[in-house]
Each structure stands twice: as C-alpha cells, then as structure tokens.
Enzyme design. Structure first.
Site, PDB file in Angstrom:
ATOM      1  N   HIS A 191       0.845  -1.206   0.000  1.00 34.01           N
ATOM      2  CA  HIS A 191       0.000   0.000   0.000  1.00 34.01           C
ATOM      3  C   HIS A 191       0.871   1.243   0.000  1.00 34.01           C
ATOM      4  CE1 HIS A 191      -3.944   2.058   0.841  1.00 34.01           C
ATOM      5  NE2 HIS A 191      -3.049   3.034   0.903  1.00 34.01           N
ATOM      6  N   HIS A 206       1.580   5.254  -2.271  1.00 29.52           N
ATOM      7  CA  HIS A 206       1.140   6.251  -3.266  1.00 29.52           C
ATOM      8  C   HIS A 206       2.392   6.802  -3.950  1.00 29.52           C
ATOM      9  CE1 HIS A 206      -3.100   6.482  -1.870  1.00 29.52           C
ATOM     10  NE2 HIS A 206      -2.538   5.972  -0.792  1.00 29.52           N
ATOM     11  N   GLN A 264      -9.237   9.338  -5.806  1.00 26.25           N
ATOM     12  CA  GLN A 264      -8.943  10.041  -4.549  1.00 26.25           C
ATOM     13  C   GLN A 264     -10.097  10.949  -4.096  1.00 26.25           C
ATOM     14  OE1 GLN A 264      -5.571  10.754  -2.450  1.00 26.25           O
ATOM     15  NE2 GLN A 264      -7.456  11.091  -1.306  1.00 26.25           N
ATOM     16  N   HIS A 313      -9.334   1.756  -0.492  1.00 28.75           N
ATOM     17  CA  HIS A 313      -9.241   2.474   0.766  1.00 28.75           C
ATOM     18  C   HIS A 313     -10.631   2.345   1.389  1.00 28.75           C
ATOM     19  CE1 HIS A 313      -5.685   4.161  -1.072  1.00 28.75           C
ATOM     20  NE2 HIS A 313      -5.414   4.869  -0.006  1.00 28.75           N
ATOM     21  N   GLU A 350     -11.399   4.481   6.311  1.00 25.31           N
ATOM     22  CA  GLU A 350     -10.246   5.156   6.935  1.00 25.31           C
ATOM     23  C   GLU A 350     -10.806   6.317   7.751  1.00 25.31           C
ATOM     24  OE1 GLU A 350      -7.277   6.796   4.319  1.00 25.31           O
ATOM     25  OE2 GLU A 350      -5.847   7.104   5.954  1.00 25.31           O
ATOM     26  N   ASP A 360       2.229   3.205   2.964  1.00 26.39           N
ATOM     27  CA  ASP A 360       1.226   4.189   2.549  1.00 26.39           C
ATOM     28  C   ASP A 360       1.856   5.463   1.977  1.00 26.39           C
ATOM     29  OD1 ASP A 360      -1.230   5.316   2.014  1.00 26.39           O
ATOM     30  OD2 ASP A 360      -1.894   5.443   4.082  1.00 26.39           O
TER      31      ASP A 360
END
Ligand code: FE2
Length: 426
Positions: A58, A60, A153, A211, A214, A310
C-alpha cells in the site's frame, strides 16, 4: 553441479538454519545443507537471516517525495493532506512524477523491497500519474515489481469524471480497481460506489483494493459491503480492504460478526501502522484512540493481514525512508503484538502476507521460485525488526542489485575502543 550464486549457511524466517541456497538461471535450484558445487558468486551468510524480499502492498507513488510542495501540512491532518494534494495537482508534470517515483523505487530496492502495490490518483483528468507510473512499472520490472491501482482520490461518485477516468486508466494499463467509499458524500453513496466498482472489476476480471473506512467513525461499515460483494461475485482471494481503521472503534458485538465475514470472503486486510497511528484519533481529546484496525483478531480469524507504508515524505506523512522493518515495528507496537509468535507474524505482514494480497504466488523461498532474496544483518525476524537490520544483500533473479554494510558504532572509553553491535550473541 554449478550455480551462478550460492548463499552459504542461511537461516530462514521459519527458523530452519545451516542451509545453502543455490541459484541457477535466476531461479532457486537447491536448498540443502552443505551443497558441494562451484558458484560464480558466493555469499557467506554465516547464520544470518535470508528472507523473501519485503513487499509494500500500500503506497502512493504519485505523491511520494513531494513533501513541501507547494507547502507543508501545518495541521498534520488527513483532510489538510487531501487539500494540499489538490493544490499540488495542477502543477504536476509527467516528468516530475516519474522522477520522484523512480527515486523512491531506488530507495525501495536498497531497503530490500521486491514489490510495491501503488494507488494512482485518477481524479486528475490529464491522468499524468497514470502515464508516468505505467511507464515506470515497465521500466523497473527487471528490478522491482509494481502493481498499479486506479484510485479515485476525490470519490468515485463524488468526482464527476471518475468513471470515465477509471476506464481510461485501465485502458492505459493500470492493473486493478480502487475506491474510497468513506469519502463519498453519504453513507448510501459510499455503499453504492463499492457495488459499482466491484461490478466493473468482476466484469473485467480485475483485482480490487479499496481504501475502506479510513475513519474513526464506528458506523463506517463499507468493509461489510466489500466483503459481501466479493462473495456475490465469486472474487474470494482477489480483493483487499486498505486501512479498515473504523474497525478499531466499532461495537464489539458487530465486530464479532464482521470479522468472520471478512475471513469467509477471503478479503485481505491492509493496515498502514505509521499512517494510522498519526492520522486517526485526531478528533479525540484523551484517551486518544490508536486507530489501527484489529490486527491480531483478524489474523486469529484467518484473515490475511499485511502492513503497508502508505506514504513517504508527502502531504500526509513528513517522515519515512521506505524501510518495511520500521512499518513492522510500528505495527507490532500499536497492536501490542509482543508475544514471540505475534512478533514473527509482524515480519510475515511485510513479506509473505502482502505477496498473498497482491496475488504473487511465487514469493516464498522454495526450489523453482525466482531467486528474489534478501540477506539481513540479523539472525531471525524478531532481531531484524528490533534492530531495523541492514540489508546486506538484495538479490533479484539471482543478481545482487543492492548491498549495505552492517550498522556498527565505535565507542572509545579512555584507552579502550569497542565495536558496538546491537545483535546479541547466539
Ligand atoms: Fe493510501
């Protein structure tokens, strides 16, 4: 008999020791004690741990190493991070994203990481990150495996062009489908986004990593829909829920029903300990919740649990050097996993469990598998986590592609000089 590479006196993560590992044509050809053979290159492990490479399932890559652009996150919160990323997006270029992500991959390789699953933001209609990261994936394939997730996103239903951009991104070569149901406008739209995204993935035969939840809101229950849809579409083993932090705050009775459902659906749970401990609980005074999902309880129920990094130096997290041992250590501490088996499970959470989450079936150290291996300056997984062990050698398809000296210090007290080694004698 001859090998291109021979590793002598290895200890494996499962505790087997005194083994030699012979590599031929980029593949593990033998794992036996006292192999009698020639080798072009020999590594004397001398009892050190030889493990499969770390995996970060995980990350970005499009935002990594962008810290401070266009400004720093003053509050340190998730929402200011999302706002900051929105400010940066209009200024991004393919070249800049590619350069930052490539530099991060060099760090990853040095840290012994063999594979990364990266989410790619598709809520920029130019899809610059998709262009940059699909090219980078192909360029880096001989050295590190990249798997890309189309990540809306700004919300799949909330951002008007998400659906169109998702299909464009998949056509450009992105590997799988992502989502962010807790960021949709309403709980109902969050549920609907999971249904629609799962239908698209099922139709195209793609894996899914969303996701999911969260949030500290105990009523954020999108993981239930994700698990239910996984079963309905027959996608067991091909779906992951990332973060699942609301599970930390949920009612225990509901959790006792939900966790077996996640197990039944074969949905992997991906916690991100560094990020969860810093971004969750921000609305709390004291006591403050930790926010990480229920890792030991999920593992006990048979759920595949992996830890991700992450973020590395981006709008959401101002720290990190992409060392998965730091991630394992944080996960271990936050979940209070200090029992012997639990500490070993935290090492699995950054090696073999994320391989399972990503569908990499040849990641374990076994004859016939690709010779992707790391030699650590540690005797076992627990010592590796405790000392954030140096990566003595990083091996990809039988070739040494990175190396580092062990971490030692010299202490001089009066006339006596000592070399300090954080490892205990075995
Ligand atoms: Fe993320």
């Amino acid at each position: 008999m001859s090998f291109s590479l021979l590793i002598r006196h290895a200890t494996l993560p499962d505790g087997r020791s005194g083994l030699d590992i012979g590599v031929r044509d980029g593949v593990i050809a033998a794992i036996e004690p006292n192999i009698v053979a020639d080798a072009a290159t020999t590594i004397e492990a001398a009892g050190d741990l030889v493990a499969p490479p770390f995996i970060d399932c995980h990350l970005h890559l499009d935002s990594t190493l962008s810290l401070g652009q266009p400004r720093l996150n003053q509050s340190g919160t998730l929402l200011e991070g999302i706002a900051l990323w929105g400010e940066l997006k209009p200024h991004l270029t393919v070249e800049a994203i590619h350069e930052r992500a490539r530099r991060l991959c060099m760090w990853s390789i040095a840290q012994g990481i063999g594979a990364i699953r990266s989410h790619v933001d598709i809520c920029d209609d130019r899809l610059l990150a998709v262009e940059a990261l699909t090219a980078l994936r192909d360029e880096m394939a001989p050295y590190i495996t990249l798997q890309l997730v189309a990540f809306p996103q700004d919300g799949f239903l909330r951002y008007p062009k998400s659906r169109e951009n998702l299909h464009r991104a998949l056509a450009m070569g992105v590997d799988m489908v992502g989502g962010i149901p807790h960021f949709e406008r309403t709980m109902a739209e969050g549920t609907e986004s999971v249904r629609q995204l799962m239908a698209i993935a099922a139709e195209r035969g793609l894996r899914v990593d969303m996701h999911c939840d969260e949030s500290d809101d105990p009523l954020s229950r999108h993981i239930e829909t994700l698990a239910g849809e996984t079963i309905r579409h027959g996608m067991q083993g091909r779906v992951a829920g990332s973060h699942l932090t609301s599970l930390h705050s949920m009612d225990n009775y509901y959790a006792s029903k939900l966790i077996p459902l996640i197990a039944e659906a074969g949905v992997s749970a991906i916690a991100n300990p560094l990020i969860n401990i810093t971004l969750q609980g921000r609305h709390d005074t004291y006591p403050k919740r930790r926010g990480m999902t229920r890792v030991p309880e999920l593992m006990a129920a048979g759920v595949n649990v992996a830890f991700g990094h992450d973020c590395v130096l981006d709008p959401w997290y101002p720290l990190g050097s992409h060392d998965m041992l730091e991630v394992a250590s944080m996960g271990l501490h936050v979940a209070q996993m200090t029992g012997v088996a639990a500490m070993r499970a935290c090492f699995d959470a950054v090696t073999i469990n994320p391989a399972r989450a990503m569908g990499l079936t040849d990641h374990e150290i076994a004859v016939g598998n690709p010779a992707h291996l790391i030699v650590l300056d540690a005797s076992d997984p627990i010592e590796a986590i405790r000392t954030c062990a140096a990566k003595r050698a990083v091996i990809r398809a039988g070739n040494i592609i990175a190396a580092a000296p062990p971490r030692r210090s010299i202490v001089t007290l009066g006339h006596q000089t000592s070399t300090i080694d954080w490892r205990l004698p075995h």
